[in-house]
Write a protein that holds these residues in place. Sequence first.
Motif, PDB file in Angstrom:
ATOM      1  N   UNK A  14     -91.152 -79.103 -38.482  1.00  0.00           N
ATOM      2  CA  UNK A  14     -90.197 -78.920 -38.134  1.00  0.00           C
ATOM      3  C   UNK A  14     -89.675 -78.286 -37.011  1.00  0.00           C
ATOM      4  N   UNK A  15     -91.041 -77.908 -36.236  1.00  0.00           N
ATOM      5  CA  UNK A  15     -90.351 -77.126 -34.539  1.00  0.00           C
ATOM      6  C   UNK A  15     -91.545 -76.488 -33.907  1.00  0.00           C
ATOM      7  N   UNK A  16     -92.348 -76.106 -33.807  1.00  0.00           N
ATOM      8  CA  UNK A  16     -92.832 -75.271 -33.048  1.00  0.00           C
ATOM      9  C   UNK A  16     -92.705 -74.890 -31.177  1.00  0.00           C
ATOM     10  N   UNK A  17     -93.892 -73.906 -30.930  1.00  0.00           N
ATOM     11  CA  UNK A  17     -93.571 -73.077 -29.865  1.00  0.00           C
ATOM     12  C   UNK A  17     -94.211 -71.648 -29.827  1.00  0.00           C
ATOM     13  N   UNK A  18     -94.394 -71.818 -27.855  1.00  0.00           N
ATOM     14  CA  UNK A  18     -94.566 -70.092 -27.854  1.00  0.00           C
ATOM     15  C   UNK A  18     -94.004 -68.581 -27.999  1.00  0.00           C
ATOM     16  N   UNK A  34     -95.758 -77.372 -16.038  1.00  0.00           N
ATOM     17  CA  UNK A  34     -95.702 -78.400 -17.340  1.00  0.00           C
ATOM     18  C   UNK A  34     -94.892 -78.945 -16.840  1.00  0.00           C
ATOM     19  N   UNK A  35     -93.570 -79.127 -16.123  1.00  0.00           N
ATOM     20  CA  UNK A  35     -92.915 -80.173 -16.174  1.00  0.00           C
ATOM     21  C   UNK A  35     -92.279 -80.436 -17.832  1.00  0.00           C
ATOM     22  N   UNK A  36     -92.472 -79.189 -19.023  1.00  0.00           N
ATOM     23  CA  UNK A  36     -91.388 -79.927 -19.851  1.00  0.00           C
ATOM     24  C   UNK A  36     -90.554 -79.993 -19.945  1.00  0.00           C
ATOM     25  N   UNK A  37     -89.168 -80.500 -20.831  1.00  0.00           N
ATOM     26  CA  UNK A  37     -87.817 -80.935 -20.289  1.00  0.00           C
ATOM     27  C   UNK A  37     -87.179 -80.383 -21.064  1.00  0.00           C
ATOM     28  N   UNK A  38     -86.818 -78.633 -20.852  1.00  0.00           N
ATOM     29  CA  UNK A  38     -86.631 -77.299 -21.810  1.00  0.00           C
ATOM     30  C   UNK A  38     -86.009 -77.377 -20.790  1.00  0.00           C
ATOM     31  N   UNK A  39     -84.378 -76.568 -21.440  1.00  0.00           N
ATOM     32  CA  UNK A  39     -83.285 -76.130 -20.612  1.00  0.00           C
ATOM     33  C   UNK A  39     -82.647 -75.125 -21.699  1.00  0.00           C
ATOM     34  N   UNK A  49     -85.215 -75.023 -25.415  1.00  0.00           N
ATOM     35  CA  UNK A  49     -85.092 -75.991 -25.523  1.00  0.00           C
ATOM     36  C   UNK A  49     -85.569 -76.898 -25.383  1.00  0.00           C
ATOM     37  N   UNK A  50     -86.212 -78.334 -26.493  1.00  0.00           N
ATOM     38  CA  UNK A  50     -86.138 -79.716 -25.679  1.00  0.00           C
ATOM     39  C   UNK A  50     -85.131 -80.038 -26.232  1.00  0.00           C
ATOM     40  N   UNK A  51     -84.311 -81.039 -25.642  1.00  0.00           N
ATOM     41  CA  UNK A  51     -83.407 -81.419 -26.661  1.00  0.00           C
ATOM     42  C   UNK A  51     -84.027 -82.784 -27.296  1.00  0.00           C
ATOM     43  N   UNK A  52     -83.154 -82.937 -28.635  1.00  0.00           N
ATOM     44  CA  UNK A  52     -83.700 -83.670 -29.747  1.00  0.00           C
ATOM     45  C   UNK A  52     -84.331 -85.148 -29.257  1.00  0.00           C
ATOM     46  N   UNK A  53     -85.800 -85.038 -29.530  1.00  0.00           N
ATOM     47  CA  UNK A  53     -86.607 -86.818 -28.510  1.00  0.00           C
ATOM     48  C   UNK A  53     -86.931 -86.514 -27.597  1.00  0.00           C
ATOM     49  N   UNK A  54     -86.634 -85.705 -26.202  1.00  0.00           N
ATOM     50  CA  UNK A  54     -87.575 -85.498 -25.360  1.00  0.00           C
ATOM     51  C   UNK A  54     -89.156 -85.375 -24.972  1.00  0.00           C
ATOM     52  N   UNK A  55     -89.175 -85.287 -26.614  1.00  0.00           N
ATOM     53  CA  UNK A  55     -90.458 -84.677 -26.184  1.00  0.00           C
ATOM     54  C   UNK A  55     -91.695 -84.614 -27.509  1.00  0.00           C
ATOM     55  N   UNK A  56     -91.985 -86.074 -27.222  1.00  0.00           N
ATOM     56  CA  UNK A  56     -92.819 -86.917 -28.474  1.00  0.00           C
ATOM     57  C   UNK A  56     -93.729 -85.787 -29.146  1.00  0.00           C
ATOM     58  N   UNK A  57     -93.740 -86.004 -30.467  1.00  0.00           N
ATOM     59  CA  UNK A  57     -94.223 -85.209 -31.422  1.00  0.00           C
ATOM     60  C   UNK A  57     -94.470 -83.814 -31.818  1.00  0.00           C
TER      61      UNK A  57
END
Length: 145
Positions: A14-18, A34-39, A49-57
């Motif tokens: 359901x979720x993962x992160x540092x 890393x340029x991750x789509x976090x806000x 956090x990423x928005x839904x679908x913003x980071x595959x996997x």
Amino acid sequence: MSQLLAEIEVMFIAGFGPISRSTETSAAFYLQALGLPLKPMEGNSDYLVTEEGALSGAKHFAVWPLAQAATSCFGTEQWPDELPIPQGWIEYEVRDLDAATQVLADKGFRLLVANRTEPWGQRVTRLLSPEGLITGLTFTPWLRQ
């Protein structure tokens, strides 16, 4: 397959992160390097956090501040000295949270949170994995649609 896995039906991650001790340092790495789509999450600018679908996997990827993780698990911003400071978190969506919580309790695992409903509507049981990850078993209504 272990006996534990046979008794708990995990549906997906359901979720993962540092777990972050410094939002600024983590933002510099995950956003700038890393340029991750976090806000920042609305109402919680330290939770990136990423928005839904913003980071595959990943259904949900977020940098969770340690003080907020401690508050969620223990009701205080201070992580207990007797427990290892977690480096990350992972949540597994399970078919039956009540049954999964009971299996973990029956097997003697120390539950940090047992089948609690969070303010945002997710139900969660949390414990520390042998590696020190905050591990959640969850029932997340909006991920099941």
